[in-house]
Design an enzyme around this catalytic site. Sequence first.
Site, PDB file in Angstrom:
ATOM      1  N   HIS A 112       0.724  -1.283  -0.037  1.00 57.26           N
ATOM      2  CA  HIS A 112       0.076   0.186   0.057  1.00 57.26           C
ATOM      3  C   HIS A 112       0.794   1.425  -0.086  1.00 57.26           C
ATOM      4  CE1 HIS A 112      -3.528  -2.440   1.108  1.00 57.26           C
ATOM      5  NE2 HIS A 112      -2.826  -3.018   2.050  1.00 57.26           N
ATOM      6  N   ASP A 115      -1.246   8.854  -1.576  1.00 63.37           N
ATOM      7  CA  ASP A 115      -1.310   9.811  -2.321  1.00 63.37           C
ATOM      8  C   ASP A 115      -1.905  10.920  -1.980  1.00 63.37           C
ATOM      9  OD1 ASP A 115      -1.974  11.699  -4.366  1.00 63.37           O
ATOM     10  OD2 ASP A 115      -2.527  10.253  -5.757  1.00 63.37           O
ATOM     11  N   HIS A 117      -3.530  14.611  -1.999  1.00 64.35           N
ATOM     12  CA  HIS A 117      -3.859  15.636  -3.115  1.00 64.35           C
ATOM     13  C   HIS A 117      -3.137  16.969  -2.624  1.00 64.35           C
ATOM     14  CE1 HIS A 117      -7.152  13.337  -5.095  1.00 64.35           C
ATOM     15  NE2 HIS A 117      -6.361  12.615  -5.155  1.00 64.35           N
ATOM     16  N   HIS A 152      -5.328   9.107  -0.675  1.00 64.34           N
ATOM     17  CA  HIS A 152      -5.934   7.836  -0.826  1.00 64.34           C
ATOM     18  C   HIS A 152      -4.661   6.767  -1.148  1.00 64.34           C
ATOM     19  CE1 HIS A 152      -5.472   8.082  -5.397  1.00 64.34           C
ATOM     20  NE2 HIS A 152      -5.655   9.423  -5.266  1.00 64.34           N
ATOM     21  N   CYS A 153      -4.950   5.634  -1.289  1.00 64.67           N
ATOM     22  CA  CYS A 153      -3.886   4.850  -1.685  1.00 64.67           C
ATOM     23  C   CYS A 153      -4.004   4.544  -3.031  1.00 64.67           C
ATOM     24  CB  CYS A 153      -4.166   3.360  -1.084  1.00 64.67           C
ATOM     25  SG  CYS A 153      -2.792   2.054  -1.343  1.00 64.67           S
ATOM     26  N   HIS A 163      -8.300  -0.540  -4.414  1.00 64.06           N
ATOM     27  CA  HIS A 163      -7.916  -0.099  -2.903  1.00 64.06           C
ATOM     28  C   HIS A 163      -8.793   1.088  -2.539  1.00 64.06           C
ATOM     29  CE1 HIS A 163      -3.940  -2.291  -2.185  1.00 64.06           C
ATOM     30  NE2 HIS A 163      -4.456  -2.919  -3.263  1.00 64.06           N
ATOM     31  N   MET A 168      -9.700   2.908   1.258  1.00 65.39           N
ATOM     32  CA  MET A 168      -8.500   3.345   1.499  1.00 65.39           C
ATOM     33  C   MET A 168      -8.444   5.035   0.997  1.00 65.39           C
ATOM     34  SD  MET A 168      -5.540   1.042   1.113  1.00 65.39           S
ATOM     35  CE  MET A 168      -4.517   1.685   2.225  1.00 65.39           C
ATOM     36  N   HIS A 273     -26.694  17.495   0.560  1.00 64.73           N
ATOM     37  CA  HIS A 273     -28.042  18.482   0.836  1.00 64.73           C
ATOM     38  C   HIS A 273     -28.369  18.162   2.370  1.00 64.73           C
ATOM     39  CE1 HIS A 273     -31.828  20.457   0.445  1.00 64.73           C
ATOM     40  NE2 HIS A 273     -32.478  19.370   0.886  1.00 64.73           N
ATOM     41  N   GLU A 297     -28.418  25.405  -1.387  1.00 65.05           N
ATOM     42  CA  GLU A 297     -29.242  24.273  -1.112  1.00 65.05           C
ATOM     43  C   GLU A 297     -28.482  23.071  -1.033  1.00 65.05           C
ATOM     44  OE1 GLU A 297     -31.797  24.938  -5.300  1.00 65.05           O
ATOM     45  OE2 GLU A 297     -32.272  23.510  -3.809  1.00 65.05           O
ATOM     46  N   THR A 298     -27.862  22.816  -2.146  1.00 60.40           N
ATOM     47  CA  THR A 298     -27.181  21.564  -2.609  1.00 60.40           C
ATOM     48  C   THR A 298     -25.844  22.118  -3.274  1.00 60.40           C
ATOM     49  OG1 THR A 298     -29.138  20.556  -3.203  1.00 60.40           O
ATOM     50  CG2 THR A 298     -27.163  19.486  -3.729  1.00 60.40           C
ATOM     51  N   HIS A 324     -28.034  14.129  -2.814  1.00 67.83           N
ATOM     52  CA  HIS A 324     -29.200  14.528  -3.207  1.00 67.83           C
ATOM     53  C   HIS A 324     -29.505  13.796  -4.502  1.00 67.83           C
ATOM     54  CE1 HIS A 324     -33.203  16.187  -3.587  1.00 67.83           C
ATOM     55  NE2 HIS A 324     -33.032  16.499  -2.331  1.00 67.83           N
TER      56      HIS A 324
HETATM   57 CU   LIG Z   1      -3.759   0.149  -0.478  1.00 68.90          CU
END
Ligand SMILES: [Cu+2]
Length: 377
Positions: A112, A115, A117, A152-153, A163, A168, A273, A297-298, A324
Amino acid sequence: MITRRTALMGAAISALVLTAPALAVELKLPRERVTLVDPPFVHPHEQATKQGPKIVEFKLEIQEKEIVIDDQGTKLQAMTFNGSIPGPLMVVHEGDYVELTLVNPETNSMPHNIDFHAATGALGGGELTLINPGEQVVLRWKATRTGVFVYHCAPGGPMIPWHVVSGMSGAVMVLPRDGLKDGSGKLLRYDRIYYIGENDFYIPRDAKGKFKSYKSAGDGYNDMVEVMRKLTPTHVVFNGRVGALTGKNAMAANVGETVLIVHSQANRDSRPHLIGGHGDYVWETGKFANPPEKGLETWLIRGGSAGAALYTFRQPGIYAYVTHNLIEAVELGATAHFKVEGTWNDDLMTQVKPPEPITPGAQGMLDLSTTAPHYHR
Ligand SMILES: [Cu+2]
């Protein structure tokens, strides 16, 4: 077979590193060690800080484990950061350094990595963190951009989506050093913060249409990829299972309190929402360098991103927080609850008359005999 395949993926990723990263430079900055907590809760943190930048140390242990994802007992061989889906929210300030120790215990079966962002370079750190069972790695990156960001992986090739949809992902929040602003310089504060991680699951079915379970994640890989490729999830859930944030697990708040709701989705679009409420200030793309939108609203959480919504509760009661697409919310599981205590405001809403039998002829008609005297003639 799976292990060999993932090992090959790992080799492919390593080959992408053309130049060896410089050895870690020693930073003369204060350090703070933070103990992470399970979502929807968030570790204690300052919203604005007068301190200078520091190195914030976190530790994530990868746990491969079987979990139940709905009330019917459907099982998933999950892959998790720290045992929770989503992984914990990590909070730092702009200019701080995140120093993560990532641990892949020997009891796991797969390589594993992570990453971020929010980080810059080396596939968000993915290139520098790929570890086999029995290994750990330390990665440090500078938080140069403010906002909420997914991590995330991403162990390479087909392992990446597998994954991620097996659990993950998580999020980082990088706060401006002087706190959140409304877009015209006014400071915004929250009394509570909750972190909602949305997940789309793809559980294979047997010939009779019943959900299948497997002894290990690897055993279910081929079947799950087949379901994944149809792009139709069997479950869309908040925090790892249907009902993780409803009923007795509802998120608490009081009337008059301001709540920051961080929502991430690592793989698929979502449209949060709050039924009976709003987003007072919403960073839909989750990046605090941009002014928040007001009174929504959303809003849209793009797959592969996190967003943040600030709302001050004005009425008590149970609020459903849903995506929603109501089919996903009700049939597939993407519903959470806020339980808000306080005093009802009749001015904002009142039931003028309780339900009663329809009076023939009266519905929708003005009674001129009583309204007429109020008109000027
Ligand atoms: Cu992984």
